[in-house]
Design a protein around this motif. Structure first.
Motif, PDB file in Angstrom:
ATOM      1  N   PRO A  21       0.865  -1.110   0.112  1.00  0.00           N
ATOM      2  CA  PRO A  21      -0.013   0.022  -0.018  1.00  0.00           C
ATOM      3  C   PRO A  21       0.686   1.223  -0.074  1.00  0.00           C
ATOM      4  CG  PRO A  21      -0.710  -1.682   1.688  1.00  0.00           C
ATOM      5  CD  PRO A  21       0.578  -1.945   1.121  1.00  0.00           C
ATOM      6  N   GLN A  22       0.371   2.534  -0.531  1.00  0.00           N
ATOM      7  CA  GLN A  22       0.969   3.366  -0.652  1.00  0.00           C
ATOM      8  C   GLN A  22       1.446   4.047   0.775  1.00  0.00           C
ATOM      9  OE1 GLN A  22       1.801   4.699  -3.656  1.00  0.00           O
ATOM     10  NE2 GLN A  22       3.021   6.360  -2.758  1.00  0.00           N
ATOM     11  N   ALA A  23       0.582   4.046   1.552  1.00  0.00           N
ATOM     12  CA  ALA A  23       0.862   4.479   3.155  1.00  0.00           C
ATOM     13  C   ALA A  23       2.114   3.828   3.493  1.00  0.00           C
ATOM     14  CB  ALA A  23      -0.256   4.331   3.875  1.00  0.00           C
ATOM     15  N   ALA A  29      10.209   4.478   3.771  1.00  0.00           N
ATOM     16  CA  ALA A  29      11.062   5.533   3.594  1.00  0.00           C
ATOM     17  C   ALA A  29      11.404   6.152   4.778  1.00  0.00           C
ATOM     18  CB  ALA A  29      10.365   6.773   2.740  1.00  0.00           C
ATOM     19  N   THR A  30      10.519   6.084   6.009  1.00  0.00           N
ATOM     20  CA  THR A  30      10.977   6.685   7.253  1.00  0.00           C
ATOM     21  C   THR A  30      11.771   5.696   8.005  1.00  0.00           C
ATOM     22  OG1 THR A  30       8.848   8.062   7.595  1.00  0.00           O
ATOM     23  CG2 THR A  30       9.985   7.410   9.639  1.00  0.00           C
ATOM     24  N   TYR A  31      11.358   4.311   7.889  1.00  0.00           N
ATOM     25  CA  TYR A  31      12.105   3.413   8.543  1.00  0.00           C
ATOM     26  C   TYR A  31      13.632   3.433   7.913  1.00  0.00           C
ATOM     27  CZ  TYR A  31       7.499   1.528   9.692  1.00  0.00           C
ATOM     28  OH  TYR A  31       6.026   1.565  10.003  1.00  0.00           O
ATOM     29  N   ASP A  65       3.952  -3.607   8.496  1.00  0.00           N
ATOM     30  CA  ASP A  65       4.478  -3.034   7.350  1.00  0.00           C
ATOM     31  C   ASP A  65       5.596  -3.728   6.700  1.00  0.00           C
ATOM     32  OD1 ASP A  65       2.806  -0.641   7.419  1.00  0.00           O
ATOM     33  OD2 ASP A  65       4.202   0.589   8.520  1.00  0.00           O
ATOM     34  N   LEU A  66       6.511  -4.228   7.783  1.00  0.00           N
ATOM     35  CA  LEU A  66       7.746  -4.956   7.273  1.00  0.00           C
ATOM     36  C   LEU A  66       7.355  -6.413   6.838  1.00  0.00           C
ATOM     37  CD1 LEU A  66      10.268  -3.995  10.084  1.00  0.00           C
ATOM     38  CD2 LEU A  66      10.080  -3.036   7.817  1.00  0.00           C
ATOM     39  N   VAL A  91      13.239  -2.946  -2.352  1.00  0.00           N
ATOM     40  CA  VAL A  91      11.837  -2.586  -2.401  1.00  0.00           C
ATOM     41  C   VAL A  91      11.472  -1.287  -2.956  1.00  0.00           C
ATOM     42  CG1 VAL A  91       9.722  -2.441  -1.354  1.00  0.00           C
ATOM     43  CG2 VAL A  91      11.058  -4.399  -0.946  1.00  0.00           C
ATOM     44  N   LEU A  92      12.222  -0.361  -2.487  1.00  0.00           N
ATOM     45  CA  LEU A  92      11.856   1.161  -2.841  1.00  0.00           C
ATOM     46  C   LEU A  92      12.630   1.691  -4.049  1.00  0.00           C
ATOM     47  CD1 LEU A  92      12.217   3.003   0.516  1.00  0.00           C
ATOM     48  CD2 LEU A  92      10.295   2.283  -0.954  1.00  0.00           C
TER      49      LEU A  92
END
Length: 287
Positions: A21-23, A29-31, A65-66, A91-92
Motif C-alpha cells: 500500500p502507498q501508506a 522511507a521513514t524506517y 509494514d515489514l 523494494v523502494l
C-alpha cells in the motif's frame, strides 16, 4: 547474531512492490532513514519497539509494514540493521541510486540542489536548468545552470531517472511538457498548480502551503482537545510522588541503540530548511 530470511521463494523487491500500500511505502522511507542513522552509529541489531519509536509509529504497525518484505527478523532478538536496510532499499528501487535533474534555479531550486541529504539517500542531482539569461551559467553546488532550451539533449547525455520542477505556476506546465518530451517518467513538482501528464508518467506534487494548512488544523484541534481534557479533569489534591525510583543499568547494546535513535530524532527535527518560493517575473524562475 540474528538469523535472516529472504522473501519467500526468492521474490525480488520489484516483484513485491505491486502488493505494498502507498501508506506503507511512505513509512518504509521513514524506517530507512532511521536504519541509516543506526548504521552510522554501528548498531547491528534493533528491536521492533525501538525502530517503531524512532519512526513515530506503534510496533504492531511497523511489523505489519515489514511483513510485506517477507520475514526479516527473529522474535525476541530483533532486526539485522544492515540487511533490513538493504531490503527496504531494494523494494523502494534505491539499490542502484537515482540521477536527478531539476528545472528552476530560483531560491527553492538552489536550496534543493545544495541539500546534501539527497546524496546520502541515493539521489544525485546531475543537472539544473533555467531560461533566465542572468541565471544561465551560474554555478550551483558544483553544477552549472544550463539553458532549459537544451533540456532534451542534456537528458540524453545525463540519463536521469527523476526530474524535479521548482518553477512558478505559470511556467510549471511548460517545464513538465519539456521533461515528458525528453523522456522523463518520474516527476516531482513543487508548483501548487495541477499539471497534466500522460498516464505513463508518475507525477507527484508537493504543495508547501497545504502542508502548513494541515499543521494549522492539527494545532487548533490539539489545543481544543487539551482544553476539553482540562475542563473534564476532576479537581482534587495532588497525589504525593512515590519515593521509590527503579533504575536499570543499560547494556552496551541498548545504550548504543538509544543514542542512535536519539540522534535520528534530532536529525529529523532539524532536517527542515528554509527555502523561499521562487518569483514569477516573466521567466521559468528568477534568482
Amino acid at each position: 547474531m540474528t538469523e535472516q530470511h529472504e522473501a519467500p521463494g526468492g521474490v525480488s523487491g520489484r516483484a513485491l512492490q505491486k502488493d505494498i500500500p502507498q501508506a506503507t511505502v511512505a513509512r518504509l522511507a521513514t524506517y530507512l532513514r532511521v536504519l541509516a542513522t543506526l548504521a552510522d552509529e554501528s548498531v547491528a541489531i534493533v528491536s521492533s519497539e525501538e525502530l517503531a519509536v524512532a519512526a513515530g509509529v506503534n510496533s504492531a504497525k511497523l511489523r505489519k509494514d515489514l511483513s510485506f518484505l517477507g520475514p526479516n527478523g527473529v522474535r525476541g532478538v530483533g532486526y539485522d540493521v544492515a540487511r533490513l536496510r538493504t531490503r527496504i532499499e531494494d523494494v523502494l528501487g534505491l539499490s542502484q541510486g537515482h540521477r536527478v535533474v531539476l528545472v528552476g534555479a530560483g531560491n527553492l531550486g538552489r536550496a534543493l540542489v545544495g541539500y546534501g541529504g539527497f546524496q546520502r539517500r541515493g539521489f544525485t542531482v546531475v543537472g539544473i536548468f533555467d531560461n533566465h539569461p542572468e541565471v544561465i551559467g551560474l554555478p550551483v553546488a558544483g553544477l552549472v545552470v544550463c539553458d532549459v532550451a537544451g533540456l532534451a539533449e542534456a537528458v540524453a547525455t545525463l540519463e536521469p531517472t527523476i526530474a524535479v520542477i521548482t518553477v512558478p505556476d505559470d511556467a510549471a506546465q511548460d517545464a513538465c511538457d519539456r521533461l515528458v518530451a525528453a523522456g522523463l517518467q518520474s516527476i516531482l513538482s513543487f508548483a501548487p498548480c495541477e499539471l497534466i501528464a500522460p498516464a505513463t508518467v508518475e507525477l507527484r506534487r508537493v504543495d508547501l502551503a497545504v502542508e502548513l494548512q494541515m499543521l494549522s488544523f492539527e494545532r487548533v484541534r490539539n489545543a481544543d482537545n487539551a482544553s476539553a481534557a482540562a475542563m473534564a479533569a476532576p479537581m482534587g489534591p495532588p497525589r504525593p510522588a512515590s519515593s521509590r525510583i527503579s533504575h536499570r543499568a543499560p547494556t552496551a547494546h541498548t545504550s548504543a541503540v538509544h543514542q542512535a535513535l536519539k540522534h535520528s530524532a534530532a536529525a529529523h527535527t532539524a532536517s527542515s530548511h528554509t527555502a523561499t518560493e521562487p518569483s514569477s517575473k516573466g521567466s521559468v524562475v528568477s534568482p
